[in-house]
Design an enzyme around this catalytic site. Structure first.
Site, short mmCIF file in Angstrom:
data_model
loop_
_atom_site.label_atom_id
_atom_site.label_comp_id
_atom_site.label_asym_id
_atom_site.label_seq_id
_atom_site.Cartn_x
_atom_site.Cartn_y
_atom_site.Cartn_z
N GLN A 1 -86.24 -48.97 50.35
CA GLN A 1 -85.74 -49.34 51.53
C GLN A 1 -85.70 -50.82 52.16
O GLN A 1 -85.02 -51.03 53.19
CB GLN A 1 -86.57 -48.42 52.63
CG GLN A 1 -86.36 -47.16 52.37
CD GLN A 1 -87.22 -46.30 53.38
OE1 GLN A 1 -88.65 -46.08 53.10
NE2 GLN A 1 -86.81 -45.73 54.47
N CYS B 1 -86.27 -40.67 58.92
CA CYS B 1 -86.09 -41.69 57.80
C CYS B 1 -85.63 -43.00 58.42
O CYS B 1 -84.64 -42.93 58.99
CB CYS B 1 -85.45 -41.28 56.56
SG CYS B 1 -85.45 -42.46 55.22
N LEU B 2 -86.33 -44.19 58.43
CA LEU B 2 -85.88 -45.15 58.65
C LEU B 2 -84.54 -45.56 58.18
O LEU B 2 -83.90 -46.56 58.64
CB LEU B 2 -86.90 -46.31 58.39
CG LEU B 2 -88.37 -46.23 59.13
CD1 LEU B 2 -89.51 -47.18 58.57
CD2 LEU B 2 -88.12 -46.23 60.48
N HIS C 1 -87.63 -41.18 47.58
CA HIS C 1 -86.77 -42.51 47.58
C HIS C 1 -87.15 -43.08 46.29
O HIS C 1 -85.77 -43.92 45.94
CB HIS C 1 -87.40 -43.31 48.52
CG HIS C 1 -87.09 -43.02 50.12
ND1 HIS C 1 -85.73 -43.23 50.47
CD2 HIS C 1 -87.87 -42.87 51.20
CE1 HIS C 1 -85.73 -42.89 51.97
NE2 HIS C 1 -86.96 -42.78 52.27
N GLY D 1 -94.33 -44.44 56.65
CA GLY D 1 -94.23 -44.75 55.15
C GLY D 1 -93.16 -45.69 54.91
O GLY D 1 -92.23 -45.57 55.74
N HIS E 1 -91.83 -37.51 50.63
CA HIS E 1 -90.66 -38.11 50.98
C HIS E 1 -90.40 -39.43 50.21
O HIS E 1 -89.31 -39.79 49.89
CB HIS E 1 -90.75 -38.22 52.59
CG HIS E 1 -89.75 -39.02 53.07
ND1 HIS E 1 -89.18 -38.50 54.13
CD2 HIS E 1 -89.50 -40.39 53.49
CE1 HIS E 1 -88.22 -39.31 54.70
NE2 HIS E 1 -88.47 -40.60 54.01
N GLU E 2 -91.60 -40.44 50.20
CA GLU E 2 -91.68 -41.65 49.53
C GLU E 2 -91.26 -41.49 48.08
O GLU E 2 -90.58 -42.32 47.52
CB GLU E 2 -92.60 -42.30 49.80
CG GLU E 2 -93.33 -42.61 51.27
CD GLU E 2 -92.07 -42.95 52.08
OE1 GLU E 2 -90.95 -43.48 51.92
OE2 GLU E 2 -92.17 -42.83 53.37
O1 GNR Z 1 -91.46 -42.94 59.62
C1 GNR Z 1 -91.32 -41.92 59.03
N1 GNR Z 1 -91.93 -40.64 59.76
C2 GNR Z 1 -91.74 -39.69 58.87
C3 GNR Z 1 -92.01 -38.37 59.51
C4 GNR Z 1 -91.68 -37.18 58.78
C5 GNR Z 1 -91.43 -37.05 57.44
C6 GNR Z 1 -91.58 -38.34 56.81
C7 GNR Z 1 -91.48 -39.51 57.51
S1 GNR Z 1 -91.27 -40.91 56.53
C8 GNR Z 1 -90.72 -42.13 57.83
C9 GNR Z 1 -90.39 -43.47 57.30
C10 GNR Z 1 -89.42 -43.36 56.25
O2 GNR Z 1 -88.33 -43.39 56.14
N2 GNR Z 1 -90.22 -43.40 54.91
O3 GNR Z 1 -89.22 -43.57 53.95
NI NI Z 2 -87.70 -42.47 54.33
#
Ligand code: GNR
Ligand code: NI
Length: 180
Positions: free
Chosen positions: A51, A97-98, A143, A46, A139-140
């Site tokens: 980001q 999270c990246l 953000h 995601g 999660h997104e």
């Molecule tokens: O790549 C991602 N893996 C992930 C694993 C578990 C829960 C959420 C994520 S999202 C993350 C990519 C990211 O930072 N998205 O904002």
């Molecule tokens: Ni993230």
């Protein structure tokens, strides 16, 4: 399409509240395509626009290549998402999270959600999600509101992560040290 740099802690832009898009036009579709390419390259499942330093309520998700990089793409393009319903029941995933490289921790969130959004064509859609997709959408959306997954873990653990990233930011250009 173009690869964009992913911003990481302690970049303060990660705390911005992103603005809705007025419509899904060619400019937003270009943003979505750049995000998707950047996400596959990372690789991640995601990515939210902030980001790549764009404070718009846009995100892309693709769970299909999680286990097999060669699997066919199955992307979701999402603008202006809204959670319409969330289950009482929670589930946990070890999240990463990246924008917080090399850190993973278990996070509890509603197990199932219903959400509305504009798709790549600007058409309003509603979807239900459970499992990893439900986690990833939440999660997104976090953000887009300037919220990071470490905001859902214990203060002790969060402070440890923030301290580590603040330190490493000050040390750019230094030699790596045993203290990290
Ligand atoms: O790549 C991602 N893996 C992930 C694993 C578990 C829960 C959420 C994520 S999202 C993350 C990519 C990211 O930072 N998205 O904002
Ligand atoms: Ni993230």
């Amino acid at each position: 399409m173009a690869l964009k740099p992913i911003i990481t802690l302690p970049d303060r832009r990660l705390r911005l509240k992103s603005e809705p898009v007025a419509a899904v036009d060619d400019e937003v579709r270009k943003l979505m395509d750049d995000m998707l390419e950047t996400m596959y390259d990372a690789p991640g499942i995601g990515l939210a626009a902030i980001q790549i330093a764009v404070p718009k309520r846009v995100m892309v998700i693709d769970l299909a290549r999680r286990e097999d990089e060669q699997a066919p793409a199955d992307p979701l393009f999402i603008a202006n998402p809204e959670i319409l319903w969330a289950s009482e029941e929670e589930s946990s995933y070890e999240e990463g999270c990246l924008s917080i490289p090399d850190y993973r921790e278990e996070v509890f969130r509603p197990a199932r959600i219903r959400f509305g959004f504009l798709d790549r064509q600007g058409k309003r859609q509603e979807m239900e999600a459970d499992g990893l997709l439900a986690t990833c959408v939440q999660h997104e959306i976090d953000h887009l509101n300037g919220v990071l997954f470490i905001d859902h873990i214990s203060r002790l653990k969060r402070d440890r992560v923030l301290k580590k990233f603040n330190k490493s930011a000050k040390r750019v250009g230094d030699q790596p040290s045993a203290a990290g």
